[in-house]
Design a protein around this motif. Structure first.
Motif, mmCIF file in Angstrom:
data_model
loop_
_atom_site.group_PDB
_atom_site.id
_atom_site.type_symbol
_atom_site.label_atom_id
_atom_site.label_comp_id
_atom_site.label_asym_id
_atom_site.label_seq_id
_atom_site.Cartn_x
_atom_site.Cartn_y
_atom_site.Cartn_z
ATOM 1 N N GLU A 265 19.024 7.018 36.809
ATOM 2 C CA GLU A 265 18.305 8.039 36.048
ATOM 3 C C GLU A 265 19.211 9.160 35.556
ATOM 4 O O GLU A 265 18.765 10.038 34.843
ATOM 5 C CB GLU A 265 17.205 8.643 36.927
ATOM 6 N N ARG A 266 20.433 9.185 36.003
ATOM 7 C CA ARG A 266 21.426 10.195 35.616
ATOM 8 C C ARG A 266 21.095 11.584 36.153
ATOM 9 O O ARG A 266 21.571 12.576 35.642
ATOM 10 C CB ARG A 266 21.598 10.231 34.100
ATOM 11 N N ARG A 267 20.282 11.642 37.178
ATOM 12 C CA ARG A 267 19.935 12.946 37.750
ATOM 13 C C ARG A 267 21.067 13.493 38.606
ATOM 14 O O ARG A 267 21.271 14.704 38.665
ATOM 15 C CB ARG A 267 18.663 12.834 38.582
ATOM 16 N N ILE A 268 21.798 12.614 39.271
ATOM 17 C CA ILE A 268 22.896 13.068 40.132
ATOM 18 C C ILE A 268 23.965 13.764 39.291
ATOM 19 O O ILE A 268 24.455 14.836 39.664
ATOM 20 C CB ILE A 268 23.506 11.875 40.908
ATOM 21 N N SER A 269 24.336 13.184 38.162
ATOM 22 C CA SER A 269 25.338 13.827 37.316
ATOM 23 C C SER A 269 24.804 15.130 36.729
ATOM 24 O O SER A 269 25.565 16.080 36.526
ATOM 25 C CB SER A 269 25.806 12.876 36.217
ATOM 26 N N ALA A 270 23.506 15.214 36.468
ATOM 27 C CA ALA A 270 22.929 16.462 35.963
ATOM 28 C C ALA A 270 22.962 17.551 37.032
ATOM 29 O O ALA A 270 23.289 18.706 36.741
ATOM 30 C CB ALA A 270 21.503 16.234 35.483
ATOM 31 N N ILE A 271 22.658 17.190 38.251
ATOM 32 C CA ILE A 271 22.726 18.166 39.343
ATOM 33 C C ILE A 271 24.171 18.613 39.562
ATOM 34 O O ILE A 271 24.453 19.800 39.752
ATOM 35 C CB ILE A 271 22.107 17.575 40.627
ATOM 36 N N TYR A 272 25.097 17.664 39.497
ATOM 37 C CA TYR A 272 26.530 17.978 39.620
ATOM 38 C C TYR A 272 26.967 18.929 38.504
ATOM 39 O O TYR A 272 27.752 19.849 38.739
ATOM 40 C CB TYR A 272 27.322 16.672 39.581
ATOM 41 N N GLY A 273 26.460 18.705 37.282
ATOM 42 C CA GLY A 273 26.798 19.586 36.167
ATOM 43 C C GLY A 273 26.305 21.006 36.366
ATOM 44 O O GLY A 273 26.975 21.968 36.000
ATOM 45 N N LEU A 274 25.126 21.142 36.970
ATOM 46 C CA LEU A 274 24.610 22.494 37.242
ATOM 47 C C LEU A 274 25.344 23.165 38.391
ATOM 48 O O LEU A 274 25.656 24.354 38.325
ATOM 49 C CB LEU A 274 23.115 22.421 37.538
ATOM 50 N N VAL A 275 25.628 22.424 39.435
ATOM 51 C CA VAL A 275 26.324 23.004 40.587
ATOM 52 C C VAL A 275 27.749 23.411 40.200
ATOM 53 O O VAL A 275 28.258 24.453 40.632
ATOM 54 C CB VAL A 275 26.315 22.018 41.777
ATOM 55 N N GLY A 276 28.394 22.613 39.351
ATOM 56 C CA GLY A 276 29.747 22.941 38.913
ATOM 57 C C GLY A 276 29.821 24.200 38.080
ATOM 58 O O GLY A 276 30.881 24.820 37.968
ATOM 59 N N ALA A 277 28.701 24.614 37.501
ATOM 60 C CA ALA A 277 28.694 25.838 36.690
ATOM 61 C C ALA A 277 28.939 27.081 37.525
ATOM 62 O O ALA A 277 29.255 28.137 36.972
ATOM 63 C CB ALA A 277 27.373 25.949 35.936
ATOM 64 N N VAL A 278 28.824 26.979 38.825
ATOM 65 C CA VAL A 278 29.118 28.114 39.709
ATOM 66 C C VAL A 278 30.581 28.538 39.557
ATOM 67 O O VAL A 278 30.919 29.712 39.727
ATOM 68 C CB VAL A 278 28.794 27.719 41.176
ATOM 69 N N ASN A 279 31.441 27.594 39.170
ATOM 70 C CA ASN A 279 32.864 27.889 39.033
ATOM 71 C C ASN A 279 33.165 28.758 37.808
ATOM 72 O O ASN A 279 34.197 29.426 37.779
ATOM 73 C CB ASN A 279 33.642 26.566 38.962
#
Length: 172
Positions: free
Chosen positions: A151-165
């Motif tokens: 479903e590509r949800r894992i990569s979407a969550i990773y993309g949001l979490v990486g924005a913390v940087n």
């Protein structure tokens, strides 16, 4: 803006202008690089090495903007479940990773004559290196998720979490 979320409408608008905008962008980028690298005077402290900053700083901003695009696509994918959001995130990732790599290389090239070392473990450099590794992880995760047919949800969550940087890079 939601009208452009329809692929047929978007492509009807984008196809005629893509070539023209690409040509205009390439001409402006080459002209800007040529002017920055040849026409600007040397700095009184750094000499000729200051010219590399005309490549380094825009590539740093574009590297961070690429991840912001991934985060926006990830948010759109998770909230509105738009099928093209994952495609947009995957499309932005290689360009952002390239700009982050160019930022790291030009920063090291500038740092050698300026600081006397190729690498200094300060906050901004290290967090930009972390952003580059985040890009590589996102590209690998999105590619594996796409091959698996998830479903590509894992990569979407990773993309949001990486924005913390991003604020860490900006404010360090």
């Amino acid at each position: 803006m939601h009208a452009l979320a329809n692929p047929a409408r978007f492509l009807r608008l984008a196809r005629p202008v893509t070539t023209w905008l690409l040509l205009i962008g390439l001409v402006l980028a080459v002209a800007g690089m040529a002017a920055g690298l040849t026409l600007t005077p040397p700095d009184y402290l750094q000499g000729e090495t200051v010219r590399i900053l005309y490549i380094h700083v825009p590539s740093a901003w574009l590297g961070m903007a690429g991840w912001l695009g991934i985060a926006a696509a990830s948010l759109s994918q998770l909230v509105w479940r738009h099928p093209l959001a994952a495609v947009g995130g995957r499309a932005v990732a290689p360009a952002g990773a390239t700009f982050a790599a160019v930022c790291l290389v030009t920063g090291s090239t500038w740092g050698r004559p300026t600081w006397g070392t190729w690498w200094e473990w300060d906050g901004r450099l290290t967090s930009m290196l972390v952003l580059f590794f985040l890009y590589l992880g996102y590209i690998a995760l999105a590619s594996a998720d796409r091959e698996r047919g998830g479903e590509r949800r894992i990569s979407a969550i990773y993309g949001l979490v990486g924005a913390v940087n991003l604020p860490i890079i900006h404010y360090s």
